[in-house]
Design an enzyme around this catalytic site. Structure first.
Site, PDB file in Angstrom:
ATOM      1  N   ASP A 103       0.883  -1.121  -0.006  1.00 25.59           N
ATOM      2  CA  ASP A 103       0.050  -0.071   0.065  1.00 25.59           C
ATOM      3  C   ASP A 103       0.863   1.292  -0.002  1.00 25.59           C
ATOM      4  O   ASP A 103       1.992   0.994   0.324  1.00 25.59           O
ATOM      5  CB  ASP A 103      -0.924  -0.064   1.256  1.00 25.59           C
ATOM      6  CG  ASP A 103      -2.000   0.840   1.174  1.00 25.59           C
ATOM      7  OD1 ASP A 103      -2.178   1.678   0.303  1.00 25.59           O
ATOM      8  OD2 ASP A 103      -2.697   1.148   2.250  1.00 25.59           O
TER       9      ASP A 103
ATOM     10  N   ASP B 159      -7.879  -7.559   0.173  1.00 27.43           N
ATOM     11  CA  ASP B 159      -7.007  -7.739   1.236  1.00 27.43           C
ATOM     12  C   ASP B 159      -7.857  -7.390   2.280  1.00 27.43           C
ATOM     13  O   ASP B 159      -8.745  -6.191   2.368  1.00 27.43           O
ATOM     14  CB  ASP B 159      -5.900  -6.964   1.345  1.00 27.43           C
ATOM     15  CG  ASP B 159      -6.109  -5.456   1.386  1.00 27.43           C
ATOM     16  OD1 ASP B 159      -5.846  -4.995   2.500  1.00 27.43           O
ATOM     17  OD2 ASP B 159      -6.554  -4.821   0.515  1.00 27.43           O
TER      18      ASP B 159
END
Length: 376
Positions: free
Chosen positions: A92, A271
């Site tokens: 991320d 996720d």
């Protein structure tokens, strides 16, 4: 990175495909365990490989940048070498963590100023610096820096936020194209579609993202306070525009039912911290429903955690034993529950893939959503 679309389920937008990276191939749809600090909490790497059967895990740019730091990661040869994980990694951008700091951050055209949650030191993330940091981490898939507004944001805020995200994306994309990986393999760069719960903003964002022609695309800013049905609507709006020949990643979602509904709407990658975070607090997800292992009802239930169907952990562990471990605050309880939940999530997306390829996903999914939402 390469993506091959293998099949689409009849009566659904569910897809099965293959993503090939420098660290191996990923079968989609896929769930990705979250390893924020370079580790999935309470789970060894060999357990991720052999028990959970994870094909890709996440790391977080914000946390890894602050600790252990980019110098250490570069000296180690990247995160793969540092943590011993030899399969793909996605990072991320750290945007969500920066923006969750609220009082300790400031957004400008230049980037995001923030203070470390560790020692209060001041830092700046720019679209360019985040690309550089993710290059140093060595992720197979890197995410663009964006702002993630709350699901309750009004149209004016959402529009201004999206325009800033888009300007940042143009800068990040330019830096990505000007640079190369440090460790001898290619790295993909995924833009993120924002726009809160406003269909036209989501369409504008999806069109802007699709026009870049990146290796894959992400859908962000969902499961942050908006109603579940609105989240599903936004996924549908966005996936009408995002290219079908590129993987679609829905960020931070969610429950087993959320995952099945997202797959049905054309999502390939997901996720969430839920399987590990909830597991550490005694919640187990199974193919038959959800169990709270602290409940008194399990105290003298000596049957295996998973009685029939797929077994995600050693059948030697009974419900009564696992409850005892939780009540006694034994660390082993968190480990067993985390492995169990992650393995269940990976089993679930694996079953979805099988039914997409077999052509009966829609019927299977309807029954499975009813089962996984039961409270046992």
């Amino acid at each position: 990175m390469d993506f091959v679309l293998q099949s689409t389920a009849p009566g659904s937008n569910a897809r099965a495909g293959l993503i090939t990276t420098g660290h191996g191939t990923i079968e989609t749809p896929i769930f990705m365990p979250v390893g924020t600090l370079g580790s999935v909490k309470a789970v060894h790497q060999h357990e991720l490989r052999d028990d959970v059967k994870a094909q890709i895990i996440l790391g977080n740019t914000y946390h890894l940048y602050l600790r252990p730091g980019i110098d250490i990661l570069e000296k180690a040869g990247g995160l793969h070498k540092f943590n011993g994980w030899d399969r793909p990694i996605l990072t991320d951008s750290g945007g969500y963590q920066v923006f969750s700091l609220a009082a300790n951050r400031k957004l400008t055209e230049e980037g995001a100023w923030f203070r470390s949650h560790i020692d209060g030191s001041k830092h700046l993330f720019t679209p360019e610096s985040v690309v550089d940091i993710e290059r140093s981490i060595g992720a197979d898939i890197m995410m663009a820096l964006d702002e993630c507004p709350p699901g309750t944001a009004d149209m004016d805020y959402a529009r201004k936020s999206l325009r800033l995200t888009q300007r940042w994306l143009e800068r990040g994309w330019k830096r990505y194209k000007e640079t190369e990986g440090l460790y001898g393999y290619s790295q993909a760069y995924f833009p993120i579609v924002q726009g809160v719960v406003y269909p036209q903003l989501r369409r504008d964002a999806a069109k802007h993202v699709a026009d870049l022609g990146a290796d894959g695309n992400a859908i962000g800013g969902l499961a942050v306070g908006e109603p579940t049905e609105v989240m599903y609507e936004m996924i549908e709006v966005v996936n009408e525009i995002l290219p079908a020949d590129k993987p679609r990643y829905l960020m931070g979602v969610g429950t087993p039912a959320n995952i099945l509904e997202a797959i049905d709407r054309g999502v390939d990658m997901m996720d969430c911290v839920m399987p590990t975070r909830n597991g550490r607090n005694g919640m187990l997800f199974t193919a038959h429903g959800v169990m709270n292992m602290r409940n008194r009802k399990w105290a003298d239930d000596f049957s295996p955690i998973q009685e029939d169907g797929p077994s995600y952990v050693d059948r030697a562990y009974s419900k009564a034993y696992l409850r005892h471990l939780f009540i006694a605050d034994e660390i082993l309880a968190m480990q067993i529950a985390s492995i169990h939940n992650l393995a269940f999530y990976l089993w679930l997306v694996g079953e979805a893939r099988k039914h997409i390829l077999a052509g009966d996903f829609k019927v299977w999914k309807t029954g499975m959503v009813e089962r996984v939402t039961r409270r046992l």
